[in-house]
Design an enzyme around this catalytic site. Structure first.
Site, PDB file in Angstrom:
ATOM      1  N   ARG A 233       1.410   1.885  -3.404  1.00 49.17           N
ATOM      2  CA  ARG A 233       1.002   3.278  -3.437  1.00 49.17           C
ATOM      3  C   ARG A 233       0.819   3.697  -4.894  1.00 49.17           C
ATOM      4  O   ARG A 233       1.413   3.115  -5.799  1.00 49.17           O
ATOM      5  CB  ARG A 233       2.037   4.177  -2.752  1.00 49.17           C
ATOM      6  CG  ARG A 233       2.059   4.034  -1.230  1.00 49.17           C
ATOM      7  CD  ARG A 233       0.780   4.603  -0.617  1.00 49.17           C
ATOM      8  NE  ARG A 233       0.763   4.552   0.845  1.00 49.17           N
ATOM      9  CZ  ARG A 233       0.154   3.616   1.549  1.00 49.17           C
ATOM     10  NH1 ARG A 233      -0.481   2.617   0.928  1.00 49.17           N
ATOM     11  NH2 ARG A 233       0.160   3.639   2.865  1.00 49.17           N
ATOM     12  N   GLU A 262      -6.779  10.682  -4.834  1.00 45.31           N
ATOM     13  CA  GLU A 262      -7.945   9.847  -4.517  1.00 45.31           C
ATOM     14  C   GLU A 262      -9.140  10.702  -4.125  1.00 45.31           C
ATOM     15  O   GLU A 262      -9.009  11.549  -3.232  1.00 45.31           O
ATOM     16  CB  GLU A 262      -7.585   8.873  -3.390  1.00 45.31           C
ATOM     17  CG  GLU A 262      -6.482   7.897  -3.797  1.00 45.31           C
ATOM     18  CD  GLU A 262      -6.172   6.852  -2.742  1.00 45.31           C
ATOM     19  OE1 GLU A 262      -6.575   7.031  -1.574  1.00 45.31           O
ATOM     20  OE2 GLU A 262      -5.529   5.844  -3.092  1.00 45.31           O
ATOM     21  N   HIS A 281      -9.063   1.924  -2.947  1.00 44.23           N
ATOM     22  CA  HIS A 281      -8.126   1.910  -1.819  1.00 44.23           C
ATOM     23  C   HIS A 281      -8.742   1.149  -0.642  1.00 44.23           C
ATOM     24  O   HIS A 281      -8.814   1.637   0.482  1.00 44.23           O
ATOM     25  CB  HIS A 281      -7.748   3.330  -1.379  1.00 44.23           C
ATOM     26  CG  HIS A 281      -6.435   3.375  -0.641  1.00 44.23           C
ATOM     27  ND1 HIS A 281      -5.595   4.441  -0.676  1.00 44.23           N
ATOM     28  CD2 HIS A 281      -5.823   2.463   0.168  1.00 44.23           C
ATOM     29  CE1 HIS A 281      -4.515   4.210   0.060  1.00 44.23           C
ATOM     30  NE2 HIS A 281      -4.638   3.009   0.583  1.00 44.23           N
TER      31      HIS A 281
END
Length: 328
Positions: A233, A262, A281
């Site tokens: 993370r 993000e 991601h």
């Protein structure tokens, strides 16, 4: 007939998943900007019984706009973006798709390792830019891979690294000693792994206890020229410290797939570092992982609709509530 809405852009991209929904006779709608949809025209989601949740925040406010909701089905492993307590208070089940994307994430970790050790992104840019710069890289065979978090994904990474002729060190709060002994993995503390590895790959949960787990002090422990991979993370690594270490040349590379915000703010100094590699991601973004997660969700909806409890139920305590919206 189950009524399903999705805020995950990938869930509906898998033909086998859409075929399963069609065959079951369920209604389905997917929204690109789910939060805006809830704010501008909540009637479109008000009758939904199941929400396939992507990365947006699922909180009390969103739940209040979906009074018929039975379950939140997280399209992925982590569910930090879901207020599980709020769901439980409202009698709503929360489920996720554990182990659906483990191999996809593990393969990307290996890919990022090769990218850094063989300077693949830089070589690509050189060639397309008309430059012929043959940089000397490193082979992975014989190198030590340090794995922080030897859970499902960490174990898959370890197996692939061992097959490549690497040595593996690992640290984990709850080590699987039979697995460690069977594969000849050296177990150590986080500090020992940071100090003894040529490549370090992070596979731990984010949030409380792991925020800035890899901070300036621990990055300073790394070997000269060692590389760091974050597929965990965004909050697990201190970006400021990583950028400074890259700029000073004390570490050889950083590869990052997850970010606190993000998309990230690319004005941060780390994004201009030639030693850094970034992906959006996308650890779980393979055809196979998307299909597996999607079919697990369909299976869970079918289980709930048949009056049974899925083994992937996160908030078991919801079953004890008189207002639980799933009926067994």
């Amino acid at each position: 007939m189950a009524r399903i809405v999705s805020s995950s852009p990938k869930f509906s991209t898998s033909p086998p998943v859409m075929e399963a929904i069609s065959n079951a006779g369920w209604s389905f709608q997917s929204f690109g900007d789910f939060v805006s949809q809830c704010e501008t025209d909540p009637t479109q989601v008000a009758s939904a019984q199941y929400l396939v949740a992507g990365l947006h925040r699922v909180d009390e406010s969103l739940l209040s706009s979906m009074p018929e909701l039975k379950a939140i089905l997280r399209f992925g492993v982590g569910y930090e973006n879901v207020d599980v307590d709020a769901c439980t208070r409202n009698g709503i089940a929360v489920l996720n798709t554990p182990r659906s994307n483990g191999n996809a994430v593990a393969e990307l970790a290996i890919g990022l390792m090769f990218s850094m050790l063989r300077h693949i992104p830089q070589a690509h840019q050189d060639v397309v830019g008309g430059r012929w710069n043959r940089q000397v890289g490193n082979e992975v065979a014989g190198k030590t891979l340090g794995i922080v978090g030897l859970g499902h994904i960490g174990k898959l990474v370890a197996g692939k690294a061992l097959a490549l002729g690497m040595k593996v060190m690992a640290t984990d709060k709850y080590p699987d000693h039979p697995f460690i002994e069977r594969h000849g993995i050296q177990l150590g503390t986080l500090e020992e792994v940071m100090a003894s590895s040529d490549v370090i790959s992070l596979h731990v949960f984010g949030g409380e206890g792991n925020t800035a787990l890899v901070n300036a002090e621990r990055i300073a422990m790394m070997r000269q020229g060692a590389c760091l991979i974050n597929l965990a993370r965004g909050d697990v690594i201190d970006l400021d410290a990583a950028a400074e270490a890259l700029a000073s040349g004390s570490i050889g590379g950083v590869a990052i797939d997850t970010y606190i915000v993000e998309p990230p703010d690319t004005n941060h100094p780390i994004f201009s570092s030639p030693g850094a590699v970034f992906t959006p991601h996308s650890g779980a973004d393979t055809v196979q992982a998307i299909e597996k997660a999607g079919l697990m969700i369909c299976e869970d909806i079918e289980t709930i609709e048949s009056g049974k409890v899925s083994e992937r139920l996160v908030n078991q305590e919801v079953l004890e509530r008189s207002d639980c919206r799933i009926r067994l």
